[in-house]
Motif scaffolding. Structure first.
Motif, PDB file in Angstrom:
ATOM      1  N   GLN A   1     156.933   2.625  -2.085  1.00 11.86           N
ATOM      2  CA  GLN A   1     156.484   1.445  -0.510  1.00 11.86           C
ATOM      3  C   GLN A   1     156.697   2.643   0.173  1.00 11.86           C
ATOM      4  N   LEU A   2     156.302   2.109   1.189  1.00  7.80           N
ATOM      5  CA  LEU A   2     156.820   2.999   2.658  1.00  7.80           C
ATOM      6  C   LEU A   2     158.383   2.766   3.221  1.00  7.80           C
ATOM      7  N   GLY A   3     158.043   4.435   3.575  1.00  9.49           N
ATOM      8  CA  GLY A   3     159.159   5.080   3.935  1.00  9.49           C
ATOM      9  C   GLY A   3     159.704   4.913   5.012  1.00  9.49           C
ATOM     10  N   PHE A   4     160.574   5.961   5.879  1.00 10.66           N
ATOM     11  CA  PHE A   4     161.178   5.098   7.868  1.00 10.66           C
ATOM     12  C   PHE A   4     159.645   5.366   7.956  1.00 10.66           C
TER      13      PHE A   4
ATOM     14  N   ASN B   1     165.194   4.801   5.885  1.00  9.66           N
ATOM     15  CA  ASN B   1     164.575   5.583   4.470  1.00  9.66           C
ATOM     16  C   ASN B   1     164.758   5.333   3.139  1.00  9.66           C
ATOM     17  N   THR B   2     165.546   3.776   2.734  1.00  5.64           N
ATOM     18  CA  THR B   2     164.687   3.478   0.949  1.00  5.64           C
ATOM     19  C   THR B   2     164.053   3.256   0.307  1.00  5.64           C
ATOM     20  N   LYS B   3     163.937   3.911  -0.470  1.00  8.82           N
ATOM     21  CA  LYS B   3     162.695   4.096  -1.873  1.00  8.82           C
ATOM     22  C   LYS B   3     162.346   3.078  -2.380  1.00  8.82           C
ATOM     23  N   ASN B   4     161.461   2.086  -1.924  1.00  5.70           N
ATOM     24  CA  ASN B   4     161.489   0.069  -3.050  1.00  5.70           C
ATOM     25  C   ASN B   4     160.184   0.668  -3.561  1.00  5.70           C
ATOM     26  N   ILE B   5     160.549   0.275  -4.622  1.00  5.88           N
ATOM     27  CA  ILE B   5     159.834   0.506  -5.902  1.00  5.88           C
ATOM     28  C   ILE B   5     157.905  -0.670  -5.768  1.00  5.88           C
ATOM     29  N   LEU B   6     157.310  -0.332  -6.082  1.00  8.61           N
ATOM     30  CA  LEU B   6     156.091  -0.815  -5.945  1.00  8.61           C
ATOM     31  C   LEU B   6     155.587  -1.674  -6.846  1.00  8.61           C
ATOM     32  N   SER B   7     155.003  -0.229  -7.626  1.00 11.65           N
ATOM     33  CA  SER B   7     154.193  -0.714  -9.098  1.00 11.65           C
ATOM     34  C   SER B   7     154.580   0.483  -9.776  1.00 11.65           C
TER      35      SER B   7
ATOM     36  N   ASP C   1     155.000  -3.103   1.437  1.00  9.19           N
ATOM     37  CA  ASP C   1     155.254  -2.831   2.679  1.00  9.19           C
ATOM     38  C   ASP C   1     153.384  -2.453   2.456  1.00  9.19           C
ATOM     39  N   SER C   2     152.366  -2.770   1.605  1.00 11.34           N
ATOM     40  CA  SER C   2     150.763  -1.990   2.592  1.00 11.34           C
ATOM     41  C   SER C   2     150.748  -3.071   2.249  1.00 11.34           C
ATOM     42  N   ARG C   3     151.019  -4.354   1.953  1.00  9.71           N
ATOM     43  CA  ARG C   3     150.086  -5.715   2.706  1.00  9.71           C
ATOM     44  C   ARG C   3     150.797  -6.703   2.912  1.00  9.71           C
ATOM     45  N   ASN C   4     150.240  -7.593   3.963  1.00  8.33           N
ATOM     46  CA  ASN C   4     151.185  -8.739   4.422  1.00  8.33           C
ATOM     47  C   ASN C   4     150.741 -10.271   4.323  1.00  8.33           C
ATOM     48  N   ASP C   5     150.316 -10.311   2.717  1.00  9.68           N
ATOM     49  CA  ASP C   5     150.507 -11.566   1.905  1.00  9.68           C
ATOM     50  C   ASP C   5     151.686 -12.560   2.020  1.00  9.68           C
ATOM     51  N   ILE C   6     150.842 -13.712   2.812  1.00  7.43           N
ATOM     52  CA  ILE C   6     152.635 -14.828   2.414  1.00  7.43           C
ATOM     53  C   ILE C   6     152.296 -15.387   1.083  1.00  7.43           C
ATOM     54  N   VAL C   7     153.218 -14.986   0.336  1.00  5.51           N
ATOM     55  CA  VAL C   7     154.430 -15.360  -1.178  1.00  5.51           C
ATOM     56  C   VAL C   7     154.807 -17.265  -0.756  1.00  5.51           C
ATOM     57  N   ILE C   8     154.197 -18.044  -0.764  1.00  5.60           N
ATOM     58  CA  ILE C   8     155.317 -19.068  -0.748  1.00  5.60           C
ATOM     59  C   ILE C   8     155.644 -19.912  -1.912  1.00  5.60           C
ATOM     60  N   ARG C   9     157.330 -20.136  -1.534  1.00 10.47           N
ATOM     61  CA  ARG C   9     157.578 -20.419  -2.470  1.00 10.47           C
ATOM     62  C   ARG C   9     156.754 -20.244  -4.227  1.00 10.47           C
ATOM     63  N   GLY C  10     157.122 -19.148  -4.214  1.00 10.75           N
ATOM     64  CA  GLY C  10     156.190 -18.371  -5.332  1.00 10.75           C
ATOM     65  C   GLY C  10     155.404 -18.584  -5.811  1.00 10.75           C
ATOM     66  N   ASN C  11     154.211 -18.761  -5.442  1.00 12.10           N
ATOM     67  CA  ASN C  11     152.906 -19.309  -4.946  1.00 12.10           C
ATOM     68  C   ASN C  11     152.236 -17.835  -5.319  1.00 12.10           C
ATOM     69  N   SER C  12     151.297 -18.481  -6.327  1.00 10.60           N
ATOM     70  CA  SER C  12     149.718 -16.451  -4.939  1.00 10.60           C
ATOM     71  C   SER C  12     149.700 -16.796  -3.590  1.00 10.60           C
ATOM     72  N   PRO C  13     149.691 -15.480  -2.881  1.00  9.96           N
ATOM     73  CA  PRO C  13     149.069 -16.081  -2.027  1.00  9.96           C
ATOM     74  C   PRO C  13     147.776 -16.297  -1.533  1.00  9.96           C
ATOM     75  N   GLN C  14     146.786 -16.030  -2.852  1.00 10.37           N
ATOM     76  CA  GLN C  14     145.912 -16.950  -3.085  1.00 10.37           C
ATOM     77  C   GLN C  14     145.663 -18.509  -2.498  1.00 10.37           C
ATOM     78  N   GLY C  15     146.258 -18.999  -2.596  1.00  9.69           N
ATOM     79  CA  GLY C  15     147.083 -20.320  -2.775  1.00  9.69           C
ATOM     80  C   GLY C  15     146.957 -20.595  -0.746  1.00  9.69           C
ATOM     81  N   VAL C  16     146.821 -19.323  -0.278  1.00  9.26           N
ATOM     82  CA  VAL C  16     147.574 -19.830   1.349  1.00  9.26           C
ATOM     83  C   VAL C  16     146.081 -20.171   1.906  1.00  9.26           C
ATOM     84  N   LEU C  17     145.912 -21.460   2.793  1.00  8.11           N
ATOM     85  CA  LEU C  17     144.349 -21.493   3.620  1.00  8.11           C
ATOM     86  C   LEU C  17     144.700 -20.926   5.032  1.00  8.11           C
ATOM     87  N   TRP C  18     143.823 -20.355   5.242  1.00  5.01           N
ATOM     88  CA  TRP C  18     143.718 -19.761   7.068  1.00  5.01           C
ATOM     89  C   TRP C  18     143.526 -20.998   7.638  1.00  5.01           C
ATOM     90  N   ARG C  19     143.603 -21.250   8.720  1.00 11.38           N
ATOM     91  CA  ARG C  19     142.135 -22.538  10.058  1.00 11.38           C
ATOM     92  C   ARG C  19     142.819 -21.903  11.564  1.00 11.38           C
TER      93      ARG C  19
END
Length: 767
Positions: A754-757, A727-733, A135-153
């Motif tokens: 992570q974020l609540g409601f 207001n589900t309590k999802n664990i981040l870290s 919830d804190s970031r909008n990283d795109i995780v594609i098929r188990g890859n690191s979002p670092q592997g995504v190219l923005w064009r």
């Protein structure tokens, strides 16, 4: 209206509003333009037909009372004479060479998604194979890859991370600078992408900006909790057909503070961004445009004023953090139809990004009172790049198309970093980076498309790239196939070899004990990945289809540490607010991802849409000890269910509703070494057991309610997005707390949630 390959103007294309009786219609003029007037507000189907070209039907085009609908359209020449086919607009891949593992980002459709915050990256996480779960970031995780592997064009050129509060080496962030109101339909590639795309091993988000209205002036104003913004568009010259489109937004999150709504931090983010596109038709054959996107952001995460421990979603609990970031790109592009067979386009852009930070450690006693403070970390990273992309699209025949081009990207960098944060007793500063210089990434490609029959399409290509500062080079084959086995069955397949440079700052860092001129990772090579994909699509009805795809990826040449027994892998970085300074690396690491995805989609019709996506996958990486372990992104499964319903209220108003339910496998974490963590002053995990533990699965339900009112020459829209309505309590870290350690707690770690409601409202006015 233009030819898809050559961009030549198509004169006399028949355009009809096919869902009305009698059906209003017209034809394109000598500039390929058409206009339909007096169309009632609401959703309509637009049908196109032209001799020698495949017919098209655009489903559910939204007409409002305020804004004109602008549809930049292309048509594809038939291979043989046959009956017209119906192609929904969101299913047409913008890139004609993309035959598999591609999803068209339809702005009109994705804006309906609940919980997406009008963020293109968060919207895309609803697609099968692309997930978020943070919830804190909008990283795109594609098929188990690191979002670092995504190219923005954008507009054909690579751009820096288009997010506020971005960290070097990442492609995501908390708030997007991209505004969906400026976007045209775009492509998200999730594997085996065409040869024109390089420097990416996970995926590509190819963003297109729409042109402004070249007939009338229009304005949009919006007030919402995530931003207050204004958009203007209109003609520069009606006679020439030129137009402008410009948008500005600034943050209004301080309203949260007044409402008493907690967003996971005691500090209020400040950000602003702007974007534009100017378009100048150059007769019937050419087009010149200028575009830009830029943003500034800053935040002061202050914990020294707290009188009791409080979780920090975006910062660390033991330090005051001062952070500033800015990035932007501005460029121009010129395209021209050279003749009836060749189209050429050239784009050049200049981008820049800066990230500055200062961390001040807060030392407290057992009663949580502040004992002392000291600066422990500071860095100033600057990257400027000049990128140019030239290509020619050649239609050899209706069956064959050839595309070839060159992409050159020169980086000018300035990196300065110094730390004395670990252990907490350290007094001397450790210089980790002090470099000014440059490097150049040169890319070239060639792509070939063959349509041996109306139901079969084949593509093949080569991509090459070369990094000048250390001589890294790659030659990558690509191939794709699409077979419309029947009127309802489609089979696709693809293969690609892909390579990517490492985060630039890692090349020029040095070990603290070495002088700046000895950069231990200067010669690290590209990370490389083989992609294999196969898919099947079944059309179940005019608005309903089922799509499945299986894939396998083998990653090699992955940077890992030379340190004996290290479990570190470069595949695990790129999705946090921290930079990564590994020890001396070598390109001997490997990893793999494989999985299956399914999508059941009912496109919008009769006021209702449905999108059900699911994926099951496995993602592993091996460090220097040779043991394959879960990557940080191996959540193993993700399921999204999106529903939406729109109902007309009276003649001019529409009620809009939406719901989303998401569940994702739990995040991975590692057992901690308590004694080593206390000695260092930060979390230290048991290296040999990295990612062997898992948090509870992520689960979230979002709702969206709104109303659109069409007044005379005005359209009002009021909506509220209820994020995590349960207001589900999802664990981040799991986070180390030096404050708990100072109090003598035996296990000085706390669970970060992570974020609540979070209710998000907006009011939009179009005129």
């Amino acid at each position: 209206m233009v030819d898809k390959e050559t961009k030549a103007v198509l004169i006399g294309v028949t355009v009809m509003v096919s869902d009305m009786a009698p059906a209003p219609g017209t034809a394109t003029n000598d500039r390929g333009e058409f206009s339909l007037d007096s169309i009632p507000v609401g959703k309509h189907d637009i049908t196109l037909s032209y001799m020698g070209y495949e017919g098209r039907t655009l489903r559910d085009v939204l007409v409002t009372s305020a804004k004109e609908v602008i549809l930049p359209l292309e048509m594809e020449e038939r291979v043989v004479k046959m009956n017209d086919v119906v192609v929904t607009r969101k299913r047409e891949h913008i890139n004609d060479m993309a035959l598999a593992s591609t999803r068209t980002f339809d702005v009109q459709e994705t804006e309906r998604y609940a919980g997406s915050r009008s963020d293109p990256a968060r919207m895309s996480s609803n697609f099968a194979g692309a997930q978020g779960g943070d919830d804190s970031r909008n990283d795109i995780v594609i098929r188990g890859n690191s979002p670092q592997g995504v190219l923005w064009r954008m507009e054909g050129v690579d751009i820096p991370n288009p997010n506020h509060f971005n960290i070097p080496g990442t492609t995501g962030g908390p708030v997007s600078m991209l505004n969906s109101k400026l976007l045209a339909n775009s492509d998200l590639f999730m594997g085996a992408f065409p040869a024109e795309y390089g420097d990416a091993v996970a995926g590509v988000f190819d963003v297109r900006l729409r042109n402004g209205n070249n007939k009338k002036y229009e304005f949009t104003g919006q007030l919402g909790l995530l931003g207050t913004e204004a958009l203007a568009e209109g003609p520069i010259s009606r006679k020439a057909g030129s137009s402008f489109l410009v948008n500005y937004r600034y943050s209004t999150l301080q309203i949260f503070q007044g409402l008493g709504i907690k967003v996971g931090t005691t500090s209020i983010p400040q950000y602003q961004d702007a974007s534009f596109k100017l378009n100048f038709p150059m007769g019937k054959k050419g087009d010149l445009s200028f575009f830009g996107l830029g943003g500034l952001s800053r935040i002061d995460l202050i914990v020294s004023t707290l009188t009791e421990p409080e979780p920090q979603l975006y910062g660390e609990s033991d330090r005051d953090q001062y952070f500033k970031a800015g990035s932007g790109v501005v460029g121009g592009t010129y395209g021209i139809t050279l003749n009836d067979k060749n189209y050429m386009k050239f784009t050049i852009a200049q981008s820049a990004s800066n990230v500055w930070a200062l961390h001040t450690k807060v030392f407290r006693n057992a009663s949580f009172a502040v004992d002392s403070m000291k600066d422990v970390l500071g860095y100033d990273f600057n990257v400027a790049s000049t990128v140019a992309h030239w290509y020619i699209n050649k239609k050899i025949s209706p069956r064959q198309t050839l595309k070839y081009g060159i992409v050159n990207k020169y980086y000018s960098v300035s990196f300065l970093d110094s730390s004395r944060q670990y252990p907490t007793s350290r007094q001397d500063w450790q210089l980790r980076e002090n470099y000014k210089g440059g490097t150049d990434l040169v890319q070239a490609y060639i792509q070939y498309k063959l349509r041996p029959s109306e139901v079969m399409t084949l593509t093949g290509g080569l991509h090459a790239q070369y990094l000048t500062h250390n001589g890294s080079k790659a030659l990558e084959p690509r191939a794709g196939m699409r077979w419309a086995a029947s009127g309802k069955d489609i089979v696709t397949a693809g293969y690609g070899l892909h390579s990517q440079v490492q985060p630039l700052y890692q090349y020029f860092a040095h070990l603290p004990q070495d002088p700046p001129g000895i950069m231990q990772n200067y010669n690290v090579d590209f990370t490389r990945s083989h992609h294999f994909v196969a898919g099947y699509e079944r059309i179940l009805g005019p608005h309903l289809r089922l799509r499945t795809e299986a894939y396998g990826q083998y990653l090699y040449n992955v940077p890992i540490e030379r340190r004996i027994g290290s479990s570190y892998s470069g595949l695990n970085q790129g999705s946090t607010f921290s930079r990564n300074f590994p020890d001396t690396m070598q390109n001997t690491g490997t990893g793999y991802n494989y999985g299956i995805e399914a999508t059941l989609e009912k496109t919008f019709s009769k006021g209702f849409y449905l999108l059900l996506t699911g994926s099951a996958f496995d993602s592993k990486a091996a460090g220097n000890d040779g043991v394959y372990r879960n990557t940080d992104y191996n959540t193993q499964y993700a399921v999204n269910l999106l529903l939406g319903y729109e109902k007309k209220i009276g003649k001019y108003s529409t009620l809009t509703t939406g719901a989303k339910a998401t569940t994702i496998g739990g995040k991975l974490y590692s057992p901690v070494d308590v004694a080593a963590s206390n000695a260092l002053g930060d979390i230290v995990v048991v290296d040999s057991q990295r990612n062997s533990l898992r948090f509870a699965p992520y689960y979230r339900v979002d709702l969206k309610l709104g109303i659109r009112i069409n007044a005379k020459r005005l359209t009002h829209e009021i909506a509220v997005d209820l994020v995590n309505v349960a207001n589900t309590k999802n664990i981040l870290s799991l986070t180390y707390s030096s404050d708990l350690a100072a109090q003598g707690v035996a296990y000085p770690f706390y669970t970060q949630y992570q974020l609540g409601f979070l209710p998000i409202f907006y009011y939009r006015l179009d005129l």
